[in-house]
Design a protein around this motif. Structure first.
Motif, mmCIF file in Angstrom:
data_model
loop_
_atom_site.group_PDB
_atom_site.id
_atom_site.type_symbol
_atom_site.label_atom_id
_atom_site.label_comp_id
_atom_site.label_asym_id
_atom_site.label_seq_id
_atom_site.Cartn_x
_atom_site.Cartn_y
_atom_site.Cartn_z
ATOM 1 N N PHE A 42 0.259 -10.707 -14.744
ATOM 2 C CA PHE A 42 -0.927 -10.324 -13.801
ATOM 3 C C PHE A 42 -0.480 -10.583 -12.439
ATOM 4 O O PHE A 42 -1.168 -9.600 -11.592
ATOM 5 N N SER A 43 0.378 -11.358 -12.005
ATOM 6 C CA SER A 43 0.747 -11.243 -10.398
ATOM 7 C C SER A 43 1.406 -10.213 -10.071
ATOM 8 O O SER A 43 1.403 -9.344 -9.334
ATOM 9 N N TRP A 44 2.387 -9.819 -11.176
ATOM 10 C CA TRP A 44 3.234 -8.717 -11.000
ATOM 11 C C TRP A 44 2.531 -7.256 -11.108
ATOM 12 O O TRP A 44 2.557 -6.285 -10.170
ATOM 13 N N ILE A 45 1.671 -7.119 -11.971
ATOM 14 C CA ILE A 45 0.641 -5.973 -12.308
ATOM 15 C C ILE A 45 -0.306 -5.781 -11.174
ATOM 16 O O ILE A 45 -0.487 -4.697 -10.581
ATOM 17 N N SER A 46 -0.903 -6.834 -10.573
ATOM 18 C CA SER A 46 -1.781 -6.663 -9.609
ATOM 19 C C SER A 46 -0.892 -6.198 -8.255
ATOM 20 O O SER A 46 -1.859 -5.489 -7.601
ATOM 21 N N ILE A 47 0.112 -6.609 -7.854
ATOM 22 C CA ILE A 47 0.938 -6.326 -6.722
ATOM 23 C C ILE A 47 1.231 -4.719 -6.967
ATOM 24 O O ILE A 47 0.897 -3.793 -6.023
ATOM 25 N N PHE A 48 1.706 -4.389 -8.192
ATOM 26 C CA PHE A 48 1.809 -2.859 -8.356
ATOM 27 C C PHE A 48 0.548 -1.985 -8.412
ATOM 28 O O PHE A 48 0.726 -0.942 -7.671
ATOM 29 N N LEU A 49 -0.529 -2.365 -8.845
ATOM 30 C CA LEU A 49 -1.756 -1.710 -9.010
ATOM 31 C C LEU A 49 -2.098 -1.389 -7.327
ATOM 32 O O LEU A 49 -2.853 -0.389 -7.016
ATOM 33 N N LYS A 50 -2.167 -2.653 -6.721
ATOM 34 C CA LYS A 50 -2.682 -2.688 -5.351
ATOM 35 C C LYS A 50 -1.636 -1.687 -4.580
ATOM 36 O O LYS A 50 -2.152 -1.045 -3.717
ATOM 37 N N GLN A 51 -0.279 -1.793 -4.725
ATOM 38 C CA GLN A 51 0.528 -0.680 -3.728
ATOM 39 C C GLN A 51 0.105 0.806 -4.190
ATOM 40 O O GLN A 51 0.215 1.674 -3.331
#
Length: 72
Positions: A3-12
């Motif tokens: 979720f930390s990886w996907i949250s960064i990806f979705l925010k970008q």
């Protein structure tokens, strides 16, 4: 970690598109929202993570999930 990886990806993605991006899964005929990232110019939505109150055909996200379905 996922979720930390996907949250960064979705925010970008949402920052680049200036729109809202969602991560959801199919659950009991609804789309269960796992994560939401809103872009700066996005229309604010009243959806919350963990919610799955609308049938798939009622939302754009749900219709996208249906379009990917392999069930005939």
């Amino acid at each position: 970690m996922f979720f930390s990886w996907i949250s960064i990806f979705l925010k970008q993605i949402s920052a680049k598109l200036n729109d809202t991006c969602f991560l959801a899964v199919y659950r009991d005929g609804s789309a269960m929202l796992l994560y939401k990232a809103e872009g700066e110019l996005a229309v604010k939505t009243n959806s919350h993570t963990g919610s799955s109150q609308m049938p798939l055909y009622c939302t754009g996200l749900g219709r996208f999930i249906v379009s990917l379905s392999t069930v005939s």
